[in-house]
Design a protein around this motif. Structure first.
Motif, PDB file in Angstrom:
ATOM      1  N   ALA A 214       0.812  -1.221   0.000  1.00  0.00           N
ATOM      2  CA  ALA A 214       0.000   0.000   0.000  1.00  0.00           C
ATOM      3  C   ALA A 214       0.846   1.272   0.000  1.00  0.00           C
ATOM      4  CB  ALA A 214      -0.936   0.002   1.214  1.00  0.00           C
ATOM      5  N   LYS A 215       1.987   1.267   0.702  1.00  0.00           N
ATOM      6  CA  LYS A 215       2.706   2.517   0.935  1.00  0.00           C
ATOM      7  C   LYS A 215       4.106   2.575   0.346  1.00  0.00           C
ATOM      8  CE  LYS A 215      -0.546   4.655   3.031  1.00  0.00           C
ATOM      9  NZ  LYS A 215      -1.195   5.808   2.335  1.00  0.00           N
TER      10      LYS A 215
ATOM     11  N   GLN B 279      -6.408  -2.171   1.823  1.00  0.00           N
ATOM     12  CA  GLN B 279      -7.394  -1.132   1.569  1.00  0.00           C
ATOM     13  C   GLN B 279      -7.445  -0.125   2.716  1.00  0.00           C
ATOM     14  OE1 GLN B 279      -7.296  -2.387  -1.624  1.00  0.00           O
ATOM     15  NE2 GLN B 279      -9.105  -1.071  -1.622  1.00  0.00           N
ATOM     16  N   ASN B 280      -7.235  -0.581   3.930  1.00  0.00           N
ATOM     17  CA  ASN B 280      -7.203   0.341   5.061  1.00  0.00           C
ATOM     18  C   ASN B 280      -5.914   1.163   5.089  1.00  0.00           C
ATOM     19  OD1 ASN B 280      -9.598  -0.185   7.158  1.00  0.00           O
ATOM     20  ND2 ASN B 280      -9.056  -2.140   6.215  1.00  0.00           N
TER      21      ASN B 280
ATOM     22  N   MET C 253      -4.285   2.050   2.480  1.00  0.00           N
ATOM     23  CA  MET C 253      -4.385   3.009   1.386  1.00  0.00           C
ATOM     24  C   MET C 253      -5.072   4.300   1.833  1.00  0.00           C
ATOM     25  SD  MET C 253      -2.993   1.836  -1.448  1.00  0.00           S
ATOM     26  CE  MET C 253      -3.812   2.725  -2.784  1.00  0.00           C
ATOM     27  N   ALA C 254      -5.984   4.182   2.816  1.00  0.00           N
ATOM     28  CA  ALA C 254      -6.700   5.365   3.311  1.00  0.00           C
ATOM     29  C   ALA C 254      -5.870   6.174   4.299  1.00  0.00           C
ATOM     30  CB  ALA C 254      -8.021   4.928   3.960  1.00  0.00           C
ATOM     31  N   PHE C 255      -4.744   5.637   4.733  1.00  0.00           N
ATOM     32  CA  PHE C 255      -3.900   6.359   5.683  1.00  0.00           C
ATOM     33  C   PHE C 255      -3.145   7.470   4.946  1.00  0.00           C
ATOM     34  CE2 PHE C 255      -0.296   7.214   8.356  1.00  0.00           C
ATOM     35  CZ  PHE C 255      -0.796   7.090   9.648  1.00  0.00           C
ATOM     36  N   PRO C 256      -3.153   8.697   5.462  1.00  0.00           N
ATOM     37  CA  PRO C 256      -2.491   9.827   4.770  1.00  0.00           C
ATOM     38  C   PRO C 256      -0.991   9.600   4.606  1.00  0.00           C
ATOM     39  CG  PRO C 256      -3.952  10.620   6.511  1.00  0.00           C
ATOM     40  CD  PRO C 256      -3.838   9.130   6.688  1.00  0.00           C
ATOM     41  N   SER C 257      -0.537   9.628   3.382  1.00  0.00           N
ATOM     42  CA  SER C 257       0.900   9.463   3.133  1.00  0.00           C
ATOM     43  C   SER C 257       1.699  10.650   3.642  1.00  0.00           C
ATOM     44  CB  SER C 257       1.138   9.279   1.628  1.00  0.00           C
ATOM     45  OG  SER C 257       0.484   8.119   1.154  1.00  0.00           O
TER      46      SER C 257
ATOM     47  N   SER D   8      -3.484   3.435  14.606  1.00  0.00           N
ATOM     48  CA  SER D   8      -4.691   3.945  13.960  1.00  0.00           C
ATOM     49  C   SER D   8      -5.448   2.871  13.207  1.00  0.00           C
ATOM     50  CB  SER D   8      -4.317   5.066  12.980  1.00  0.00           C
ATOM     51  OG  SER D   8      -3.560   4.550  11.902  1.00  0.00           O
TER      52      SER D   8
ATOM     53  N   MET E 185     -10.784   5.470  12.483  1.00  0.00           N
ATOM     54  CA  MET E 185      -9.690   4.805  11.776  1.00  0.00           C
ATOM     55  C   MET E 185      -8.384   5.549  11.931  1.00  0.00           C
ATOM     56  SD  MET E 185     -10.494   1.976  10.239  1.00  0.00           S
ATOM     57  CE  MET E 185      -9.372   1.869   8.875  1.00  0.00           C
ATOM     58  N   LEU E 186      -8.435   6.868  12.016  1.00  0.00           N
ATOM     59  CA  LEU E 186      -7.198   7.652  12.051  1.00  0.00           C
ATOM     60  C   LEU E 186      -7.083   8.501  13.316  1.00  0.00           C
ATOM     61  CD1 LEU E 186      -7.132   8.875   8.356  1.00  0.00           C
ATOM     62  CD2 LEU E 186      -5.959   6.941   9.339  1.00  0.00           C
TER      63      LEU E 186
END
Length: 274
Positions: free
Chosen positions: A97-98, A158-159, A161-165, A189, A268-269
Motif C-alpha cells: 500500500a505505501k 485497503q485500510n 491506502m486510506a492512511f495519509p501518506s 490507527s 480509523m485515524l
C-alpha cells in the motif's frame, strides 16, 4: 411526537424484535439440546425448556472425543494462527500500500487472482509437502501452510491506502525510521481494521474442516470441526452430545468477538491524527 411517527417507531421495534428472536433461536435451541436427552430433540410437542442431562452429555462427549483436548487444540491452533497470520498479512499489506517499487501492482494482482483458486485444489500439494517433511499430525502442519491469507492482505491494504501518506513523509523528515513509523504511527490507527481481520482469521481457522481432516492422523490432534464430525454415526447420532460439543465450539467465537468489538466504533485515524 406525532401519532404517525409513533406508529413507525413501534413498527420498527416490532420488526427488529422479530428478527432478533429469529437470530437468537438457533443458539437457544442449541443450549436446550445440550441439556436434554437425544430422544427429546425430535419429540412432539417440541421441548423448549432446559433439561438436566448436560453433565451426562458432557461426560459422554468427553469419553468419545476428549472434549478438553479438542478445545486445547482448537484454541492453540486458532490463537497461534491469528497472531502469525496477522503479522505476515499486515506487513505485506503495508508494503503493497505505501511503498512504490517495480512489480507492486503485479504482486497485488496475483494475490487477488489467488483468491479465485478453490482451497481444495491446494490440499494435495500441501499434503505431499507436509508428508515429505514428515510434518503430518503436527501443530506446524495445522498452522503454517495457510498463514499467507490473500483476503486478509487485501482487507488490510485497503485500510492502509486510506492512511495519509503525508503523515509518513512528515515522520521521515523528523528522523523516524520505518519500523518506528509502522509500529508507533500506522498500527495504532488501524485497530478497527486489525480487530476485523483478527475476527475473520479466527473464525476461518476455528471453522476449518478440510485441511485438519486431511493432515491429522490421530484423534489427539483433532480440532472442533473434525471431532464433531466423528460424532455423526451411520445408524444413530446422539444429538445431546452433538449440541453440547457445538456449545463448546461456539462460546470461544462469541468471547473473541466481544473482546474486540469496541474497536469497531473507534476512528480509523484518531490515534495518528492526535
Amino acid at each position: 411526537m406525532s401519532e404517525r411517527m409513533l406508529g413507525r417507531t413501534i413498527g420498527r421495534y416490532i420488526l427488529l424484535s422479530i428478527f432478533m428472536v429469529i437470530s437468537i433461536f438457533p443458539f437457544y435451541w442449541m443450549l436446550i439440546g445440550a441439556t436434554n436427552h437425544s430422544s427429546k430433540m425430535f419429540s412432539k410437542p417440541i421441548t423448549l425448556l432446559p433439561g438436566k442431562e448436560f453433565i451426562t452429555n458432557l461426560v459422554n462427549l468427553n469419553d468419545n472425543i476428549g472434549i478438553y483436548r479438542v478445545l486445547f487444540n482448537s484454541l492453540l491452533v486458532s490463537g497461534a494462527y491469528v497472531i502469525l497470520a496477522l503479522a505476515i498479512c499486515t506487513a505485506a499489506a503495508y508494503v503493497l500500500a505505501k511503498f512504490r517499487f517495480r512489480g507492486a501492482n503485479l504482486i497485488f494482482l496475483l494475490f487477488m487472482l489467488s483468491m479465485m483458486i478453490p482451497s481444495q485444489a491446494t490440499v494435495i500439494p500441501l499434503f505431499k509437502l507436509m508428508s515429505n517433511f514428515e510434518l503430518l499430525n503436527t501443530y506446524f502442519a495445522l498452522i503454517v501452510p495457510q498463514l499467507c491469507y490473500p483476503f486478509a492482505i487485501f482487507l488490510m491494504r485497503q485500510n492502509f491506502m486510506a492512511f495519509p501518506s503525508e503523515l509518513l513523509e512528515s515522520a521521515r523528515l523528523d528522523g523516524a525510521g520505518e519500523y518506528r513509523i509502522f509500529f508507533q504511527i500506522v498500527l495504532p490507527s488501524m485497530k478497527p481494521a486489525l480487530a476485523a481481520t483478527s475476527i475473520f482469521l479466527f473464525m476461518t481457522q476455528w471453522n476449518n474442516f478440510m485441511w485438519p481432516l486431511v493432515v491429522t492422523t490421530s484423534s489427539e490432534m483433532y480440532t472442533f470441526p473434525v471431532a464433531l464430525s466423528s460424532l455423526m454415526g451411520v445408524s444413530f447420532t446422539d444429538y445431546g452430545q452433538v449440541m453440547t460439543g457445538i456449545t463448546f465450539a461456539t462460546i470461544p467465537i462469541i468471547i473473541f468477538f466481544l473482546m474486540l468489538q469496541k474497536h469497531f466504533i473507534s476512528g480509523m485515524l484518531g490515534s495518528a491524527l492526535k
